[in-house]
Design an enzyme around this catalytic site. Structure first.
Site, short mmCIF file in Angstrom:
data_model
loop_
_atom_site.label_atom_id
_atom_site.label_comp_id
_atom_site.label_asym_id
_atom_site.label_seq_id
_atom_site.Cartn_x
_atom_site.Cartn_y
_atom_site.Cartn_z
CG ASP A 77 -0.37 -0.40 2.44
OD1 ASP A 77 0.83 -0.92 2.57
OD2 ASP A 77 -0.68 0.18 3.46
CD GLU A 135 2.83 -1.19 7.69
OE1 GLU A 135 2.83 -1.33 9.19
OE2 GLU A 135 2.97 -0.28 7.12
CD GLU A 136 2.46 3.32 5.62
OE1 GLU A 136 2.39 3.56 6.66
OE2 GLU A 136 3.27 3.25 4.79
CG HIS A 361 5.19 8.04 6.44
ND1 HIS A 361 4.12 7.51 7.18
CD2 HIS A 361 5.63 6.67 5.93
CE1 HIS A 361 3.97 6.34 7.13
NE2 HIS A 361 4.88 5.63 6.34
NI NI Z 1 6.37 1.30 5.64
#
Ligand code: NI
Length: 389
Positions: A77, A135-136, A361
């Site tokens: 993702d 996962e996020e 990020h």
């Molecule tokens: Ni990651």
């Protein structure tokens, strides 16, 4: 292990990664990514099992001889970030970006799958190439895949994270706890509103909240073993509407991080006890909503030792293998290593010469693609070691 064959796969891994980078999809919406991975696996002649819960999928290779089962995992993702990297393969999906390197994780795992698809003959045991969604964002994709049986009968699980804080050429992990749990709490304090000049007729939720914020700071210092790292942070406090009105309601929100379940649950219990007790002292009531996020990621010590043993030989002079300090971010790989032995490894991917200097990020995030060679080599080295022991 045929290192030269993995070297030969690097240009393809770069191509796959850049395709995925151009077409990122956020958590729980990895439809095209999943279709791309499935098509690649099928083109390698690998059987694909699709998850029913989301866009996850697993490629399965059964060797010609029976043996152990090893699971290799990647996450697929992307994030809700507008890319500002300016790279030629920048995101074409507005507001969505692979800013954590999961495009690279997917490409590396495809590389390992391609490698093994040509080596079925003589392979002892079974390999599962697990591509998970989401996962996020909690609750995360791992739990559903585990519930569907992806770990059933498996002996070990390995996963990687490309990591720009480490220079390319350095790979690392830790025995036992590596990443923290991340929980959230929301406390609503209710008193009785009224006139700011007549407080004796009210129950002031702000005074109760202020006392509670101070008391909560004693949990880590007084209730947690000083040898166990933990964090309790208040992120917001909101209450009241005007300077001359006693606020009926006040809300406190925060996050809790820990590296072991005992500490994690002890902090939760203390927050709940303290909120009720402190509010009661002031005649108010507290309602605690506690959301359990990902658990602490705890590596199996024997599997960490395997990594530390096989990595220097597999990577040769191209890399340095280190034992890392724990870090406070969380990862849903934690769920896999709660079920079976395994190890999560950080693969250094920072490189100032290639502008891979931004944190994960970040809207300008990028990583050194040469790190994918280290990652794919590690996946193969770990799987070979486990299957052949
Ligand atoms: Ni990651």
């Amino acid at each position: 292990m045929d290192k030269r064959e993995i070297d030969r796969l690097l240009p393809e891994m770069v191509e796959w990664r850049r395709h995925l980078h151009r077409h990122p999809e956020p958590s729980y919406q990895e439809k095209e990514t999943s279709a791309f991975v499935a098509a690649k696996l099928e083109s390698f002649g690998i059987e694909v099992k699709r998850s029913k819960a989301g866009y996850g999928l697993t490629g399965v290779i059964k060797g010609s001889r029976p043996g152990k089962t090893v699971v290799l995992r990647a996450d697929m993702d992307a994030l809700h970030i507008t890319e500002e990297s300016g790279s030629e393969y920048a995101s074409q999906n507005p507001g969505i970006m692979h800013a954590c390197g999961h495009d690279g994780h997917t490409a590396m795992l495809l590389g390992a799958a391609a490698y093994y698809s040509a080596r079925r003959e003589g392979l002892q045991g079974e390999l599962r190439f697990l591509f998970q969604p989401a996962e996020e964002i909690c609750p995360g994709g791992a739990k559903d895949m585990i519930a569907e049986g992806v770990l059933e009968g498996a002996d070990a699980v390995y996963g990687l994270h490309l990591w720009t804080p480490l220079p390319v050429g350095t790979v690392g992990s830790a025995p036992g706890p590596l990443m923290a749990s991340a929980d959230e709490f929301f406390i609503d304090i209710t008193g009785k509103g009224g006139h700011g000049g007549m407080p004796h007729r009210t129950v002031d939720s702000i005074v109760a909240a202020a006392a509670l914020v101070t008391q909560l700071q004693t949990i880590v210092s007084r209730s947690v073993d000083p040898l166990q790292p933990a964090v309790l942070s208040i992120g917001t406090i909101q209450g009241g509407t005007a300077q001359n009105i006693i606020a009926e309601r006040c809300r406190i929100t925060g996050t809790v991080r820990a590296f072991d379940e005992e500490t994690r649950y002890a902090i939760r219990r203390r927050i709940e006890e303290m909120a009720a007790a402190v509010a009661a002292v002031y005649g108010a009531e507290a309602q605690v909503d506690y959301l359990m996020g990902y658990p602490p990621l705890v590596n199996d010590e024997a599997e960490f030792r395997r990594f530390f043993r096989v990595a220097p030989e597999a990577l040769g002079d191209t890399a340095q293998v280190i034992q890392m300090e724990k870090i406070m971010p969380a990862e849903d790989f934690a769920y896999y290593v709660k079920e079976i032995p395994g190890c999560f490894i950080f693969v250094g991917a920072g490189n100032a010469d290639k502008n891979a200097v931004y944190p994960h990020h970040h809207s300008k995030f990028d990583f050194d693609e040469d790190a994918m060679l280290h990652g794919a080599t590690l996946l193969v080295a770990l799987a070979d070691s486990c299957l052949n022991e």
